[in-house]
Design a protein around this motif. Sequence first.
Motif, PDB file in Angstrom:
ATOM      1  N   PHE A   1       0.814  -1.214   0.000  1.00 56.32           N
ATOM      2  CA  PHE A   1       0.000   0.000   0.000  1.00 56.32           C
ATOM      3  C   PHE A   1       0.852   1.271   0.000  1.00 56.32           C
ATOM      4  O   PHE A   1       0.439   2.294  -0.543  1.00 56.32           O
ATOM      5  N   GLN A   2       2.039   1.207   0.585  1.00 50.22           N
ATOM      6  CA  GLN A   2       2.930   2.361   0.493  1.00 50.22           C
ATOM      7  C   GLN A   2       3.359   2.603  -0.948  1.00 50.22           C
ATOM      8  O   GLN A   2       3.492   3.750  -1.376  1.00 50.22           O
ATOM      9  N   SER A   3       3.556   1.537  -1.708  1.00 48.67           N
ATOM     10  CA  SER A   3       3.939   1.715  -3.107  1.00 48.67           C
ATOM     11  C   SER A   3       2.815   2.392  -3.896  1.00 48.67           C
ATOM     12  O   SER A   3       3.080   3.216  -4.764  1.00 48.67           O
ATOM     13  N   LEU A   4       1.575   2.068  -3.563  1.00 48.40           N
ATOM     14  CA  LEU A   4       0.453   2.730  -4.242  1.00 48.40           C
ATOM     15  C   LEU A   4       0.362   4.198  -3.862  1.00 48.40           C
ATOM     16  O   LEU A   4       0.075   5.048  -4.709  1.00 48.40           O
ATOM     17  N   LEU A   5       0.590   4.519  -2.606  1.00 48.60           N
ATOM     18  CA  LEU A   5       0.586   5.921  -2.191  1.00 48.60           C
ATOM     19  C   LEU A   5       1.696   6.701  -2.880  1.00 48.60           C
ATOM     20  O   LEU A   5       1.501   7.836  -3.317  1.00 48.60           O
ATOM     21  N   LEU A   6       2.851   6.093  -3.003  1.00 53.15           N
ATOM     22  CA  LEU A   6       3.984   6.751  -3.632  1.00 53.15           C
ATOM     23  C   LEU A   6       3.730   7.010  -5.115  1.00 53.15           C
ATOM     24  O   LEU A   6       3.994   8.104  -5.616  1.00 53.15           O
ATOM     25  N   VAL A   7       3.194   6.027  -5.804  1.00 49.98           N
ATOM     26  CA  VAL A   7       2.938   6.169  -7.243  1.00 49.98           C
ATOM     27  C   VAL A   7       1.863   7.220  -7.519  1.00 49.98           C
ATOM     28  O   VAL A   7       1.921   7.942  -8.509  1.00 49.98           O
ATOM     29  N   ASN A   8       0.879   7.315  -6.636  1.00 50.49           N
ATOM     30  CA  ASN A   8      -0.211   8.276  -6.829  1.00 50.49           C
ATOM     31  C   ASN A   8       0.104   9.653  -6.256  1.00 50.49           C
ATOM     32  O   ASN A   8      -0.780  10.501  -6.162  1.00 50.49           O
ATOM     33  N   ASN A   9       1.339   9.879  -5.841  1.00 47.07           N
ATOM     34  CA  ASN A   9       1.808  11.167  -5.324  1.00 47.07           C
ATOM     35  C   ASN A   9       1.054  11.643  -4.088  1.00 47.07           C
ATOM     36  O   ASN A   9       0.836  12.833  -3.911  1.00 47.07           O
ATOM     37  N   HIS A  10       0.681  10.733  -3.238  1.00 48.72           N
ATOM     38  CA  HIS A  10       0.070  11.081  -1.952  1.00 48.72           C
ATOM     39  C   HIS A  10       1.193  11.114  -0.909  1.00 48.72           C
ATOM     40  O   HIS A  10       1.302  10.248  -0.045  1.00 48.72           O
ATOM     41  N   MET A  11       2.016  12.125  -1.011  1.00 47.87           N
ATOM     42  CA  MET A  11       3.249  12.166  -0.220  1.00 47.87           C
ATOM     43  C   MET A  11       2.999  12.371   1.272  1.00 47.87           C
ATOM     44  O   MET A  11       3.737  11.827   2.095  1.00 47.87           O
ATOM     45  N   VAL A  12       1.973  13.127   1.643  1.00 41.25           N
ATOM     46  CA  VAL A  12       1.688  13.333   3.061  1.00 41.25           C
ATOM     47  C   VAL A  12       1.229  12.019   3.682  1.00 41.25           C
ATOM     48  O   VAL A  12       1.704  11.614   4.748  1.00 41.25           O
ATOM     49  N   ARG A  13       0.312  11.332   3.014  1.00 43.70           N
ATOM     50  CA  ARG A  13      -0.159  10.036   3.517  1.00 43.70           C
ATOM     51  C   ARG A  13       0.986   9.025   3.558  1.00 43.70           C
ATOM     52  O   ARG A  13       1.081   8.221   4.481  1.00 43.70           O
ATOM     53  N   TYR A  14       1.828   9.067   2.548  1.00 45.24           N
ATOM     54  CA  TYR A  14       2.983   8.171   2.503  1.00 45.24           C
ATOM     55  C   TYR A  14       3.901   8.421   3.705  1.00 45.24           C
ATOM     56  O   TYR A  14       4.354   7.482   4.352  1.00 45.24           O
ATOM     57  N   GLY A  15       4.156   9.669   4.023  1.00 43.41           N
ATOM     58  CA  GLY A  15       4.983  10.007   5.177  1.00 43.41           C
ATOM     59  C   GLY A  15       4.337   9.620   6.493  1.00 43.41           C
ATOM     60  O   GLY A  15       5.021   9.183   7.426  1.00 43.41           O
ATOM     61  N   ILE A  16       3.019   9.775   6.569  1.00 44.50           N
ATOM     62  CA  ILE A  16       2.302   9.423   7.799  1.00 44.50           C
ATOM     63  C   ILE A  16       2.379   7.930   8.076  1.00 44.50           C
ATOM     64  O   ILE A  16       2.425   7.507   9.234  1.00 44.50           O
ATOM     65  N   THR A  17       2.419   7.119   7.016  1.00 45.75           N
ATOM     66  CA  THR A  17       2.488   5.675   7.240  1.00 45.75           C
ATOM     67  C   THR A  17       3.754   5.283   8.000  1.00 45.75           C
ATOM     68  O   THR A  17       3.710   4.375   8.819  1.00 45.75           O
ATOM     69  N   PHE A  18       4.858   5.977   7.762  1.00 45.74           N
ATOM     70  CA  PHE A  18       6.081   5.672   8.497  1.00 45.74           C
ATOM     71  C   PHE A  18       5.913   6.005   9.973  1.00 45.74           C
ATOM     72  O   PHE A  18       6.375   5.260  10.840  1.00 45.74           O
ATOM     73  N   VAL A  19       5.250   7.100  10.263  1.00 42.97           N
ATOM     74  CA  VAL A  19       5.018   7.496  11.655  1.00 42.97           C
ATOM     75  C   VAL A  19       4.080   6.499  12.332  1.00 42.97           C
ATOM     76  O   VAL A  19       4.324   6.062  13.465  1.00 42.97           O
ATOM     77  N   LEU A  20       3.007   6.119  11.641  1.00 44.39           N
ATOM     78  CA  LEU A  20       2.045   5.178  12.224  1.00 44.39           C
ATOM     79  C   LEU A  20       2.674   3.810  12.469  1.00 44.39           C
ATOM     80  O   LEU A  20       2.505   3.224  13.550  1.00 44.39           O
ATOM     81  N   TRP A  21       3.391   3.284  11.489  1.00 47.38           N
ATOM     82  CA  TRP A  21       4.014   1.972  11.659  1.00 47.38           C
ATOM     83  C   TRP A  21       5.125   2.022  12.712  1.00 47.38           C
ATOM     84  O   TRP A  21       5.289   1.060  13.476  1.00 47.38           O
ATOM     85  N   GLY A  22       5.875   3.102  12.767  1.00 47.64           N
ATOM     86  CA  GLY A  22       6.893   3.239  13.799  1.00 47.64           C
ATOM     87  C   GLY A  22       6.281   3.293  15.186  1.00 47.64           C
ATOM     88  O   GLY A  22       6.783   2.677  16.131  1.00 47.64           O
ATOM     89  N   SER A  23       5.187   4.026  15.315  1.00 48.16           N
ATOM     90  CA  SER A  23       4.491   4.107  16.606  1.00 48.16           C
ATOM     91  C   SER A  23       3.916   2.753  17.002  1.00 48.16           C
ATOM     92  O   SER A  23       4.015   2.345  18.163  1.00 48.16           O
TER      93      SER A  23
END
Length: 130
Positions: free
Chosen positions: A98-120
């Motif tokens: 799902f991160q690859s789909l966010l990246l390809v669709n240029n949803h950069m804020v959501r893509y960045g948030i996924t790292f914070v959510l998964w890290g938390s």
Amino acid sequence: MVLGKEENGVYFLVMRFSLFIALFIGEWQRLTNINIVGSDKSLSPTISANNLVYIGVTGVIAVLAAIFLPSIFAGFIPPQYILFAVAVGLCLILRDSFQSLLLVNNHMVRYGITFVLWGSLFLILDSIFL
């Protein structure tokens, strides 16, 4: 720091086995998502559904293998941790696809948030299971 030498080794084995599952079973899917959706953004919902089906089918097969064929994994991980390692590996595949789909669709804020959510989530679960 909290775990002893033996427990730290088991933790390392479970973590590495989970990463191996994600690499061996899911990395091709992440790269395929980028290639397919990169050329046609309208395929994103179809690829998302395919990701979920793939994770579901792979999850059932992996969990059944872990339950009914523990001797396959016995050389790698203690039997009581096999299901945890498989579940974590499947979650990593789901995250990456799902991160690859966010990246390809240029949803950069959501893509960045996924790292914070998964890290938390990792930190919370790490403290719970310690």
